[in-house]
Scaffold this active site. Sequence first.
Site, PDB file in Angstrom:
ATOM      1  N   ARG A 163       0.789  -1.308   0.019  1.00 47.12           N
ATOM      2  CA  ARG A 163       0.039  -0.086   0.132  1.00 47.12           C
ATOM      3  C   ARG A 163       0.732   1.309   0.022  1.00 47.12           C
ATOM      4  NH1 ARG A 163      -1.730   2.565   4.290  1.00 47.12           N
ATOM      5  NH2 ARG A 163      -1.969   0.454   5.666  1.00 47.12           N
TER       6      ARG A 163
ATOM      7  N   TYR B 207     -15.780  14.985 -15.398  1.00 42.78           N
ATOM      8  CA  TYR B 207     -16.323  13.617 -15.437  1.00 42.78           C
ATOM      9  C   TYR B 207     -17.235  13.507 -14.126  1.00 42.78           C
ATOM     10  CZ  TYR B 207     -15.824   8.574 -14.818  1.00 42.78           C
ATOM     11  OH  TYR B 207     -15.966   7.200 -14.652  1.00 42.78           O
TER      12      TYR B 207
ATOM     13  N   LYS C 207      -8.154   4.249 -19.701  1.00 43.75           N
ATOM     14  CA  LYS C 207      -8.354   4.893 -20.845  1.00 43.75           C
ATOM     15  C   LYS C 207      -7.160   4.773 -21.788  1.00 43.75           C
ATOM     16  CE  LYS C 207     -11.998   5.745 -18.512  1.00 43.75           C
ATOM     17  NZ  LYS C 207     -12.364   6.932 -17.801  1.00 43.75           N
TER      18      LYS C 207
HETATM   19  C1  LIG Z   1     -12.811   7.507 -16.760  1.00 45.40           C
HETATM   20  C2  LIG Z   1     -12.530   8.778 -16.159  1.00 45.40           C
HETATM   21  C3  LIG Z   1     -12.322   9.252 -14.981  1.00 45.40           C
HETATM   22  C4  LIG Z   1     -12.320   8.133 -13.791  1.00 45.40           C
HETATM   23  O1  LIG Z   1     -11.459   7.035 -13.989  1.00 45.40           O
HETATM   24  P1  LIG Z   1     -11.988   5.427 -13.317  1.00 45.40           P
HETATM   25  O2  LIG Z   1     -10.487   4.898 -13.710  1.00 45.40           O
HETATM   26  O3  LIG Z   1     -12.932   4.996 -14.160  1.00 45.40           O
HETATM   27  O4  LIG Z   1     -12.040   5.711 -11.988  1.00 45.40           O
HETATM   28  C5  LIG Z   1     -11.870  10.378 -14.507  1.00 45.40           C
HETATM   29  N1  LIG Z   1     -11.821  11.304 -15.519  1.00 45.40           N
HETATM   30  C6  LIG Z   1     -11.905  11.147 -16.728  1.00 45.40           C
HETATM   31  C7  LIG Z   1     -11.980  12.199 -17.814  1.00 45.40           C
HETATM   32  C8  LIG Z   1     -12.462   9.778 -17.327  1.00 45.40           C
HETATM   33  O5  LIG Z   1     -12.662   9.803 -18.624  1.00 45.40           O
END
Ligand SMILES: *Cc1c(COP(=O)(O)O)cnc(C)c1O
Length: 393
Positions: free
Chosen positions: A58, A111, A208
Site C-alpha cells: 500500500r 467527469y 483509458k
Molecule cells: C474514466 C474517467 C475518470 C475516472 O476514472 P476511473 O478509472 O473510471 O475511476 C476520470 N476522468 C475522466 C476524464 C475519465 O474519462
Amino acid sequence: MKNPNAGFNTKLIHAGAFEDEFGSATVPIYQSSTFKFKNAQHGADCFAGKSKGYIYTRIGNPTIRALEQNITSLENGFDGIATSSGMAAITSVYMALLGANSHIISTGAVYGPARGVLEQDFSRFNVEASFVDTSNTKNILEAIRPNTRVLYIETPANPTMDITDIEACAKIAKEHGLLLVVDNTFSSPYLQKPLDLGADVVLHSVTKFINGHADIVGGIIVAKDPEVYKKIRHSMVFMGCNMDPTQAFMVLRGVKTLSIRIDRAQENAKKVADFLASHPKVEWIRYPGLKNHPQHELAKKQMKGFGSMMSFGLKGGYEAGRKLMDHVQLALLAVSLGGVETLIQHPASMTHAGVSKENKKAAGITDDLVRFSVGIEDAEDIIGDLRQAFEHI
Ligand SMILES: *Cc1c(COP(=O)(O)O)cnc(C)c1O
C-alpha cells in the site's frame, strides 16, 4: 533509463524500468504484500526514510514504482502516485488539497463522479464547489472566493469536447494563490503536457488511453512540486487508494504503444469526423480537429494532435441516437474510452443519467448527444458500420 534527454517514444518503452538479478526484459510483477527487512536496523531505517527498501505494497512496490516513474517522465513532473482507479486519483487529490470550509472551482462538464463526490460527499465536510464553463476564463475569475484553493479543469471535457486554455488557467491560479489540477485523461501526455503549460498537478484515469486495452481500471497523479507531491502521497497511502502490482504491470505493458495507438486512432478519427460532418442525418459534430469547433485554434496551440474522441447529434434527436446505438455492429455499445476498440455511448441515458436536467443543460450535455471513441480498427470498417446503422434511422 540512462539518457535523461531521451525522446518521448524511448521513454514510453524504457522510463522507470530497472535491472533485476535475472536481467528481465520487462519489469516483473512483484505480487507481494510485504517485504522482508535485512535486520532490525534496516527495518527501522526503512520506516525512518533513511533506507530505500520497500515496506508494504500500500505504501510502495517495485512494479508500481516503475509505472509511477514512467508516467512522471512522460509528464515532466517531480514524482507520481499510482492509484486503484481514476476516481481514487481524483479523491486523493481532493483530500490532500482541500480542507474544511475551502472552495474548489471545477469545469462544469467534468467527469460525472468527479463532480458527484464533491456535491454529495465533500460537501458534508463543508467543502464548497463551483462548476463553471472553464472554456471561458472570465467565468473562473468571477467564481474565485477568498477560500478558493484549487482550480480543477478537464480539457478536452467529457463529453462536450470543450477546451480550456491551460496556460491562461495557470496564470490565474498563480495570481490568486490556487493550485491548478488538470485531468489529462482525454489527451494523455502524448498529446498534451499540462505541467509544461504551468499546471501544478496532472492526473489520469489510466483505464483509458494510457493502458489502452480495456482490461484494467487504474489511475495516476503527477505533481510538479515536492511538497504537493508529499501531501497527495500521504492521502493516497492513508486512504488506501493504491494500485495493485498486476494492474501496474498491465499499464506498463499498455503504455509502451501509447503513441502508435494514438497516431492510428487520430488518423481514423479525422476520417470519421469528415464522414459525420457531411452526413445528412447528422445535425452537429464536435471534434477539436474540425475547423468549426469553437476552440479549434486553442486545441492546435496546446495539443500535439486532436485525439480520437468526438461527440455528435442526430437530426432525429434522442430517439435517432438510440436507434443508431441499437444498430451498430462493430462499435461496442459501452462506456469508457481510449481503447483500441471503437466505443459508442449515449451520455444523457448512460454516464450522465444521474446529472440533473439543469446541470446537464449548463454543461452542454444535450439529449441528442452521442459520444464516440474511435479505435484503431480499419477506418473503412468504422465508417461502414456507422453508414449501415444510419440506414435504420
Ligand atoms: C474514466 C474517467 C475518470 C475516472 O476514472 P476511473 O478509472 O473510471 O475511476 C476520470 N476522468 C475522466 C476524464 C475519465 O474519462
